[in-house]
Design a protein around this motif. Sequence first.
Motif, PDB file in Angstrom:
ATOM      1  N   ASN A  74      53.623  43.870  76.675  1.00  5.56           N
ATOM      2  CA  ASN A  74      52.784  42.695  76.912  1.00  5.56           C
ATOM      3  C   ASN A  74      51.341  43.069  76.563  1.00  5.56           C
ATOM      4  O   ASN A  74      50.624  43.667  77.352  1.00  5.56           O
ATOM      5  N   TYR A  75      50.945  42.696  75.361  1.00  6.30           N
ATOM      6  CA  TYR A  75      49.626  43.094  74.880  1.00  6.30           C
ATOM      7  C   TYR A  75      48.489  42.537  75.735  1.00  6.30           C
ATOM      8  O   TYR A  75      47.384  43.077  75.755  1.00  6.30           O
ATOM      9  N   GLU A  76      48.754  41.449  76.473  1.00  3.18           N
ATOM     10  CA  GLU A  76      47.722  40.838  77.297  1.00  3.18           C
ATOM     11  C   GLU A  76      47.281  41.756  78.436  1.00  3.18           C
ATOM     12  O   GLU A  76      46.193  41.588  78.992  1.00  3.18           O
TER      13      GLU A  76
ATOM     14  N   PHE B  58      49.474  52.688  77.521  1.00  2.00           N
ATOM     15  CA  PHE B  58      49.337  51.398  76.835  1.00  2.00           C
ATOM     16  C   PHE B  58      50.594  50.574  77.066  1.00  2.00           C
ATOM     17  O   PHE B  58      51.709  51.078  77.003  1.00  2.00           O
ATOM     18  N   ASP B  59      50.420  49.281  77.360  1.00  2.00           N
ATOM     19  CA  ASP B  59      51.553  48.384  77.585  1.00  2.00           C
ATOM     20  C   ASP B  59      51.984  47.780  76.248  1.00  2.00           C
ATOM     21  O   ASP B  59      51.332  46.885  75.715  1.00  2.00           O
ATOM     22  N   PHE B  60      53.087  48.299  75.724  1.00  2.00           N
ATOM     23  CA  PHE B  60      53.579  47.828  74.426  1.00  2.00           C
ATOM     24  C   PHE B  60      54.469  46.583  74.561  1.00  2.00           C
ATOM     25  O   PHE B  60      54.890  46.027  73.545  1.00  2.00           O
TER      26      PHE B  60
ATOM     27  N   LEU C 262      43.182  48.610  73.041  1.00  2.00           N
ATOM     28  CA  LEU C 262      43.825  48.370  71.750  1.00  2.00           C
ATOM     29  C   LEU C 262      43.041  49.043  70.623  1.00  2.00           C
ATOM     30  O   LEU C 262      43.628  49.661  69.722  1.00  2.00           O
TER      31      LEU C 262
ATOM     32  N   LEU D 253      50.125  45.736  65.658  1.00  2.00           N
ATOM     33  CA  LEU D 253      49.167  45.890  66.753  1.00  2.00           C
ATOM     34  C   LEU D 253      47.887  45.101  66.490  1.00  2.00           C
ATOM     35  O   LEU D 253      47.306  44.518  67.407  1.00  2.00           O
TER      36      LEU D 253
ATOM     37  N   LEU E 119      55.807  42.257  68.826  1.00  2.00           N
ATOM     38  CA  LEU E 119      56.076  43.483  69.563  1.00  2.00           C
ATOM     39  C   LEU E 119      56.792  44.502  68.678  1.00  2.00           C
ATOM     40  O   LEU E 119      57.481  44.137  67.716  1.00  2.00           O
TER      41      LEU E 119
ATOM     42  N   ASP F 142      40.620  44.971  75.161  1.00  2.00           N
ATOM     43  CA  ASP F 142      40.297  45.124  73.741  1.00  2.00           C
ATOM     44  C   ASP F 142      39.962  46.581  73.419  1.00  2.00           C
ATOM     45  O   ASP F 142      40.290  47.083  72.340  1.00  2.00           O
TER      46      ASP F 142
ATOM     47  N   LYS G  21      48.448  41.554  67.295  1.00  2.00           N
ATOM     48  CA  LYS G  21      48.628  41.373  68.741  1.00  2.00           C
ATOM     49  C   LYS G  21      49.627  40.263  69.074  1.00  2.00           C
ATOM     50  O   LYS G  21      49.550  39.624  70.104  1.00  2.00           O
TER      51      LYS G  21
ATOM     52  N   ASN H 131      46.480  44.761  78.187  1.00  2.00           N
ATOM     53  CA  ASN H 131      45.581  45.786  77.665  1.00  2.00           C
ATOM     54  C   ASN H 131      44.230  45.177  77.308  1.00  2.00           C
ATOM     55  O   ASN H 131      44.154  44.045  76.825  1.00  2.00           O
TER      56      ASN H 131
END
Length: 262
Positions: free
Chosen positions: A144-146, A140-142, A153, A108, A114, A150, A111, A148
């Motif tokens: 597609n980290y984009e 939380f979108d696991f 996260l 995580l 996955l 900052d 970033k 979320n």
Amino acid sequence: MKEHINKINGPSNPGFYDAYKRLGEPEVEILFEKDFTNLLEREVTLSSMERYFINIYDATNPECGYNKRNTSPFTPGAKKIIDEKINEITQNLLDERLKDYEVIKEKLLNKKELLNPAELFFIKEKFREKNAFQNAIDHFDFYNYENNSDYDLEFLIDDALRFIKHIIETDTEKEVEDYINNNADLVFGNINDNTILKINQLGEIVKEYQSLNEVCEELNIVRPDNIRYVLRGRQKMAYNHYWMYKKDYEEKKKHLEKDLFN
């Protein structure tokens, strides 16, 4: 008994002390006896039995008994040994159980990588009933980290994931504590066995004693100071014999054999 009926400590538990002053010393009936060579096992067993009887007789209820709490404190020496053993076993388990946590945290933070299905289960489902931050995890979108922020996260790592770590640590410590209380003989072995060995000048075990008082009676001496010095390693022999604790025998046997050879 001394703790509860003497004039100094007794009044700290007024219910029991008042009954003692009114009725006199309680009558005692021995229901059964059990011998222990391991003093720590004895302590844990007695404490466990006391908690059992406190609960079964509802003794914390003022109408039924005099106990202020449903636990039984260990003596300071035993508590220190037990706490050290709990910490040791707990840390060994946590080193293994927190591996998934550390891997997920690292992924995580980067970033980039996955989480795999097992790791997603670990963070999303495994601790669902206990996790106070489950709502943040669910949103939380696991994949597609984009998607979320900052903040999302940061909150996930610093609060939700850290809380999972707290759950693991708390559950593990409780598990270890319960196991030790119920399996003292298996966990501690002879850790507190103070059996004393009398060893002749050929390195042969002559006799075992359960206490220094027993040694004094057999040798017809008043004080066992010289034997105590040998046990502590301050002198080699006393009364023409070597003396050591049985629990230390295997460790010290090589040094004894070397000394005898010389």
